[in-house]
Design a protein around this motif. Structure first.
Motif, PDB file in Angstrom:
ATOM      1  N   ASP A 127       6.925  10.359  -2.723  1.00 29.15           N
ATOM      2  CA  ASP A 127       7.706   9.032  -2.907  1.00 29.15           C
ATOM      3  C   ASP A 127       8.161   9.218  -4.268  1.00 29.15           C
ATOM      4  O   ASP A 127       7.791   8.872  -5.381  1.00 29.15           O
ATOM      5  CB  ASP A 127       6.267   7.898  -3.084  1.00 29.15           C
ATOM      6  CG  ASP A 127       6.842   6.633  -2.775  1.00 29.15           C
ATOM      7  OD1 ASP A 127       8.824   6.873  -3.303  1.00 29.15           O
ATOM      8  OD2 ASP A 127       6.473   5.441  -3.141  1.00 29.15           O
ATOM      9  N   THR A 151       1.037  -1.211  -0.104  1.00 28.23           N
ATOM     10  CA  THR A 151       0.103  -0.497   0.049  1.00 28.23           C
ATOM     11  C   THR A 151       1.073   1.401  -0.009  1.00 28.23           C
ATOM     12  O   THR A 151       1.799   1.488   0.085  1.00 28.23           O
ATOM     13  CB  THR A 151      -0.598  -0.089   1.400  1.00 28.23           C
ATOM     14  OG1 THR A 151       0.140   0.050   2.213  1.00 28.23           O
ATOM     15  CG2 THR A 151      -1.923  -1.339   1.066  1.00 28.23           C
ATOM     16  N   ARG A 152      -0.022   2.034  -0.667  1.00 23.55           N
ATOM     17  CA  ARG A 152       1.207   3.729  -0.228  1.00 23.55           C
ATOM     18  C   ARG A 152       0.134   4.428   0.042  1.00 23.55           C
ATOM     19  O   ARG A 152      -1.123   4.817  -0.415  1.00 23.55           O
ATOM     20  CB  ARG A 152       1.230   3.780  -2.103  1.00 23.55           C
ATOM     21  CG  ARG A 152       2.093   3.360  -2.868  1.00 23.55           C
ATOM     22  CD  ARG A 152       2.481   3.815  -4.185  1.00 23.55           C
ATOM     23  NE  ARG A 152       3.164   2.994  -4.893  1.00 23.55           N
ATOM     24  CZ  ARG A 152       3.104   2.346  -5.982  1.00 23.55           C
ATOM     25  NH1 ARG A 152       1.864   1.641  -5.778  1.00 23.55           N
ATOM     26  NH2 ARG A 152       4.416   1.555  -6.680  1.00 23.55           N
ATOM     27  N   ASP A 153       0.281   6.115   1.415  1.00 21.63           N
ATOM     28  CA  ASP A 153       0.023   6.597   1.882  1.00 21.63           C
ATOM     29  C   ASP A 153      -0.068   8.111   0.686  1.00 21.63           C
ATOM     30  O   ASP A 153       1.288   8.636   0.858  1.00 21.63           O
ATOM     31  CB  ASP A 153      -0.295   6.955   3.205  1.00 21.63           C
ATOM     32  CG  ASP A 153       0.291   5.856   3.505  1.00 21.63           C
ATOM     33  OD1 ASP A 153      -1.463   4.587   3.665  1.00 21.63           O
ATOM     34  OD2 ASP A 153       0.613   5.525   4.691  1.00 21.63           O
ATOM     35  N   THR A 199      -1.241  11.823   1.243  1.00 24.08           N
ATOM     36  CA  THR A 199      -1.779  12.888   2.578  1.00 24.08           C
ATOM     37  C   THR A 199      -2.126  14.348   1.576  1.00 24.08           C
ATOM     38  O   THR A 199      -0.733  14.764   0.878  1.00 24.08           O
ATOM     39  CB  THR A 199      -1.332  12.870   3.692  1.00 24.08           C
ATOM     40  OG1 THR A 199      -0.072  13.853   3.001  1.00 24.08           O
ATOM     41  CG2 THR A 199      -0.973  11.686   3.867  1.00 24.08           C
ATOM     42  N   PHE A 207       1.515  11.374  -2.800  1.00 21.68           N
ATOM     43  CA  PHE A 207       2.242  10.294  -2.289  1.00 21.68           C
ATOM     44  C   PHE A 207       3.879  10.931  -1.967  1.00 21.68           C
ATOM     45  O   PHE A 207       3.977  10.268  -0.623  1.00 21.68           O
ATOM     46  CB  PHE A 207       2.732   9.246  -3.131  1.00 21.68           C
ATOM     47  CG  PHE A 207       1.393   8.690  -3.635  1.00 21.68           C
ATOM     48  CD1 PHE A 207       0.160   7.866  -2.486  1.00 21.68           C
ATOM     49  CD2 PHE A 207       1.192   8.866  -4.821  1.00 21.68           C
ATOM     50  CE1 PHE A 207      -1.051   7.288  -2.736  1.00 21.68           C
ATOM     51  CE2 PHE A 207      -0.466   8.092  -5.327  1.00 21.68           C
ATOM     52  CZ  PHE A 207      -0.849   7.231  -4.379  1.00 21.68           C
ATOM     53  N   ARG A 236      -6.077  11.291   4.514  1.00 17.46           N
ATOM     54  CA  ARG A 236      -5.482  10.561   3.999  1.00 17.46           C
ATOM     55  C   ARG A 236      -6.035   9.759   2.904  1.00 17.46           C
ATOM     56  O   ARG A 236      -7.225   9.404   3.185  1.00 17.46           O
ATOM     57  CB  ARG A 236      -4.948  10.350   5.423  1.00 17.46           C
ATOM     58  CG  ARG A 236      -3.533   9.214   4.758  1.00 17.46           C
ATOM     59  CD  ARG A 236      -3.344   8.371   6.697  1.00 17.46           C
ATOM     60  NE  ARG A 236      -4.179   7.368   6.993  1.00 17.46           N
ATOM     61  CZ  ARG A 236      -4.086   6.368   6.951  1.00 17.46           C
ATOM     62  NH1 ARG A 236      -3.607   5.838   5.539  1.00 17.46           N
ATOM     63  NH2 ARG A 236      -4.455   5.901   7.417  1.00 17.46           N
ATOM     64  N   LEU A 237      -4.918   9.227   2.198  1.00 16.06           N
ATOM     65  CA  LEU A 237      -5.580   8.015   1.309  1.00 16.06           C
ATOM     66  C   LEU A 237      -4.906   6.978   1.905  1.00 16.06           C
ATOM     67  O   LEU A 237      -3.755   7.044   1.191  1.00 16.06           O
ATOM     68  CB  LEU A 237      -5.940   8.917  -0.065  1.00 16.06           C
ATOM     69  CG  LEU A 237      -6.966   8.211  -1.699  1.00 16.06           C
ATOM     70  CD1 LEU A 237      -7.372   8.699  -2.171  1.00 16.06           C
ATOM     71  CD2 LEU A 237      -5.426   7.044  -2.259  1.00 16.06           C
ATOM     72  N   GLU A 238      -5.501   5.583   1.273  1.00 16.31           N
ATOM     73  CA  GLU A 238      -4.858   4.437   1.411  1.00 16.31           C
ATOM     74  C   GLU A 238      -4.928   3.563   0.235  1.00 16.31           C
ATOM     75  O   GLU A 238      -5.900   3.522  -0.253  1.00 16.31           O
ATOM     76  CB  GLU A 238      -4.697   3.617   2.026  1.00 16.31           C
ATOM     77  CG  GLU A 238      -3.502   2.653   2.456  1.00 16.31           C
ATOM     78  CD  GLU A 238      -4.198   1.483   3.843  1.00 16.31           C
ATOM     79  OE1 GLU A 238      -4.718   1.014   3.825  1.00 16.31           O
ATOM     80  OE2 GLU A 238      -3.861   1.651   4.570  1.00 16.31           O
ATOM     81  N   ARG A 258      -8.888   3.505  -0.176  1.00 17.82           N
ATOM     82  CA  ARG A 258      -9.439   3.856   1.392  1.00 17.82           C
ATOM     83  C   ARG A 258      -9.463   5.459   1.418  1.00 17.82           C
ATOM     84  O   ARG A 258      -7.882   5.758   1.320  1.00 17.82           O
ATOM     85  CB  ARG A 258      -9.574   3.253   2.182  1.00 17.82           C
ATOM     86  CG  ARG A 258      -9.526   1.497   2.544  1.00 17.82           C
ATOM     87  CD  ARG A 258      -8.684   0.692   3.524  1.00 17.82           C
ATOM     88  NE  ARG A 258      -9.923   0.998   4.655  1.00 17.82           N
ATOM     89  CZ  ARG A 258      -9.239   0.362   5.272  1.00 17.82           C
ATOM     90  NH1 ARG A 258      -8.359  -0.411   6.020  1.00 17.82           N
ATOM     91  NH2 ARG A 258     -10.063   0.901   6.502  1.00 17.82           N
TER      92      ARG A 258
END
Length: 226
Positions: free
Chosen positions: A107, A6-8, A10, A105, A17-19, A55
């Motif tokens: 990232d 999973t990646r978060d 925000t 993300f 926040r979204l997962e 989510r």
């Protein structure tokens, strides 16, 4: 989505926040003026996920923007009411799709963009990756035909485009949609199968996409989408 990484994503303050589980269906680079204004940058980069991959946690408010293209598509941007950062958007006519802002993300290892759009509005100093699929250029000859309901013509011309862009999952998916609407069942199933091979997440999109209603009861389609 057990077993999937999973990646978060925000917002700036962390309230929203979204997962996201698993890999995105696509990652797109958009040079349209609306994305430039929305991001405050020269372009926007966003990743598409199926709704069951995502989510969302926290409060958000909405801003709906209607495209200035002929399809008049509505994009509903969801942003944090505290810091104002946009984290994701949805589209009423694609309820199974959630599009997340890649910057949320934070990232640097996130997958690179696979598509580029609105190249005519690209800042001249911005150079997209050499391997990117310019979806606007690939789909442009067929998009107006789709909007006009000329599905059989797209089905006729789509195979040639696919031969030139065999790894473009979105092109395969769009052509399959038109082949379904033209009731060319075997071609639609073939190209949808290839699209799923290249981006497995489109299986869920196909399951809820009304473009596949003409072939939804066909055993081959049922087997493919489960």
């Amino acid at each position: 989505m057990l077993g999937m990484a999973t990646r978060d994503a925000t917002c700036s303050c962390g309230q929203l926040r979204l997962e996201a589980a698993g890999d995105p269906i696509m990652v797109s680079m958009c040079h349209c003026l609306a994305c430039q204004r929305r991001t405050g940058s020269a372009f926007g980069i966003q990743a598409g996920f199926t709704v069951d991959q995502v989510r969302v946690f926290g409060r958000f408010q909405d801003y709906a923007r209607t495209s200035d293209e002929e399809d008049r598509r509505v994009h509903v941007f969801h942003f944090c009411p505290d810091c104002g950062a946009t984290v994701f958007y949805t589209e009423p006519d694609e309820p199974d799709l959630v599009v997340v802002m890649v910057g949320a993300f934070a990232d640097p290892t996130f997958p690179p963009p696979t598509e580029s759009g609105y190249g005519s509005r690209r800042h001249p100093w911005v150079t997209p990756p050499a391997t990117i699929e310019n979806h606007d250029e690939v789909w442009a000859p067929l998009r107006l035909l789709y909007e006009a309901g000329e599905y059989s013509e797209i089905a006729d011309r789509g195979r040639e485009l696919i031969e030139a862009h065999p790894e473009n999952a979105k092109l395969l998916y769009n052509v399959a949609c038109c082949e379904s609407l033209a009731v060319r069942t075997s071609d639609a199933v073939e190209h949808l199968r290839l699209a799923i091979d290249r981006a497995v997440q489109v299986r869920s999109l196909a399951a809820g996409d009304s473009d596949f209603d003409p072939i939804r009861d066909e055993p081959a389609f049922k087997e493919l989408v489960g």
